[in-house]
Design a protein around this motif. Structure first.
Motif, short mmCIF file in Angstrom:
data_model
loop_
_atom_site.label_atom_id
_atom_site.label_comp_id
_atom_site.label_asym_id
_atom_site.label_seq_id
_atom_site.Cartn_x
_atom_site.Cartn_y
_atom_site.Cartn_z
N LEU A 173 37.53 -83.89 -28.71
CA LEU A 173 36.89 -83.52 -29.98
C LEU A 173 37.86 -83.72 -31.15
N ARG A 174 39.09 -83.25 -30.96
CA ARG A 174 40.08 -83.40 -32.02
C ARG A 174 40.44 -84.86 -32.24
N ALA A 175 40.48 -85.65 -31.17
CA ALA A 175 40.81 -87.07 -31.32
C ALA A 175 39.75 -87.78 -32.16
N ALA A 226 42.05 -94.78 -29.13
CA ALA A 226 40.83 -95.26 -28.48
C ALA A 226 39.61 -94.94 -29.32
N ALA A 227 39.55 -93.72 -29.87
CA ALA A 227 38.42 -93.34 -30.72
C ALA A 227 38.40 -94.18 -31.99
N TYR A 228 39.58 -94.42 -32.57
CA TYR A 228 39.67 -95.24 -33.77
C TYR A 228 39.16 -96.66 -33.50
N THR A 243 29.55 -91.29 -29.56
CA THR A 243 30.62 -90.59 -28.87
C THR A 243 30.53 -90.82 -27.37
N ARG A 244 31.69 -90.75 -26.71
CA ARG A 244 31.74 -90.80 -25.25
C ARG A 244 31.88 -89.40 -24.65
N PRO A 249 29.18 -83.42 -28.80
CA PRO A 249 29.78 -82.32 -29.57
C PRO A 249 28.74 -81.34 -30.10
N GLY A 250 29.08 -80.07 -30.00
CA GLY A 250 28.16 -79.02 -30.40
C GLY A 250 27.24 -78.57 -29.30
#
Length: 258
Positions: A173-175, A226-228, A243-244, A249-250
């Motif tokens: 999540l932070r990434a 990787a997220a970027y 998202t993977r 999220p949530g």
């Protein structure tokens, strides 16, 4: 307290919510308003607060949410005059790696004066409003891990139990938030993203090779890059980022409160 974690240490003592509260000032007994009274005087109506912390260990800039409580001088409160989703976006921006990098260029020494903090650049509400559906669920899940942040979750239209503390999920999540804010701040070259992350890691205390914290840091670096990359690919294709993280999220696992 730490990034997205108001329970890193227990409170030292409690201050009354309502006054008058008897305290000592310069050797004299004086009366002061309680926490709720003082916040009401300032026009703050929420049952939670935002704060920023003086530099500690490897971070120069630490912004966070807290339950409504009294804080020491080393944890000044912020009272943003925005609705809760925008407050979530503000704290997310101030918790990002790119904000940390900028903060280190400005902050010199162990103390961060309010004048310095106010000069650090954050995106405007207008810039972040289209991205609230991305930001808010991630901040909600990272912050709402105990019942004392229930008022914050309800202000974000969440009525469930607190989210379970899953280190791997939290890292992802932070990434995604870190990668997103690299894009928001206009860092559109992957080499620049790598340079910023590596600079932060090289300058952080306790991140030497072989230490467990260093292992965590290298894993975080990999997740952010990787997220970027996925966000850059989606943007180049004119597609929406997917998202993977599963569940998304949530919608992560919840703690069952007795």
């Amino acid at each position: 307290v730490d990034l997205f974690d108001h329970r890193a240490a227990p409170p030292r003592y409690w201050m009354a919510a309502r006054g008058p509260v008897a305290v000592q000032r310069k050797g004299e007994d004086v009366q002061r308003p309680g926490v709720t009274d003082r916040l009401a005087e300032l026009g703050w109506k929420w049952a939670w607060t935002c704060a920023w912390r003086v530099p500690v260990r490897e971070r120069a800039a630490v912004a966070l949410f807290l339950p409504r409580a009294a804080t020491a001088d080393s944890l000044p409160l912020m009272l943003p005059r925005v609705v809760p989703p925008f407050a979530a976006a503000l704290i997310a921006a101030q918790s990002s790696l790119v904000f940390e990098y900028v903060a280190r260029q400005k902050i010199d020494g162990p103390n961060v004066r309010a004048a310095h903090w106010k000069q650090l650049p954050v995106p405007t509400p207008d810039m972040l409003e289209p991205h609230l559906p991305f930001i808010v669920p991630r901040v909600l899940e990272l912050v709402y891990t105990s019942s004392d942040m229930g008022p914050f979750s309800r202000d974000l239209d969440d009525t469930g139990d607190p989210f379970a503390w899953d280190p791997d999920r939290r890292a992802n999540l932070r990434a995604e938030l870190d990668a997103f804010f690299f894009c928001v701040y206009g860092i559109d070259d992957r080499d620049d993203v790598e340079y910023i992350i590596d600079t932060l890691q090289a300058g952080a205390d306790g991140l030497e090779r072989g230490e467990s914290r260093g292992d965590d840091s290298r894993r975080a670096r990999k997740l952010v890059l990787a997220a970027y990359d996925r966000m850059a690919e989606a943007d180049a294709a004119g597609a929406e980022y997917e998202t993977r993280i599963f569940p998304p999220p949530g919608h992560g696992p919840r703690r069952q409160l007795s």
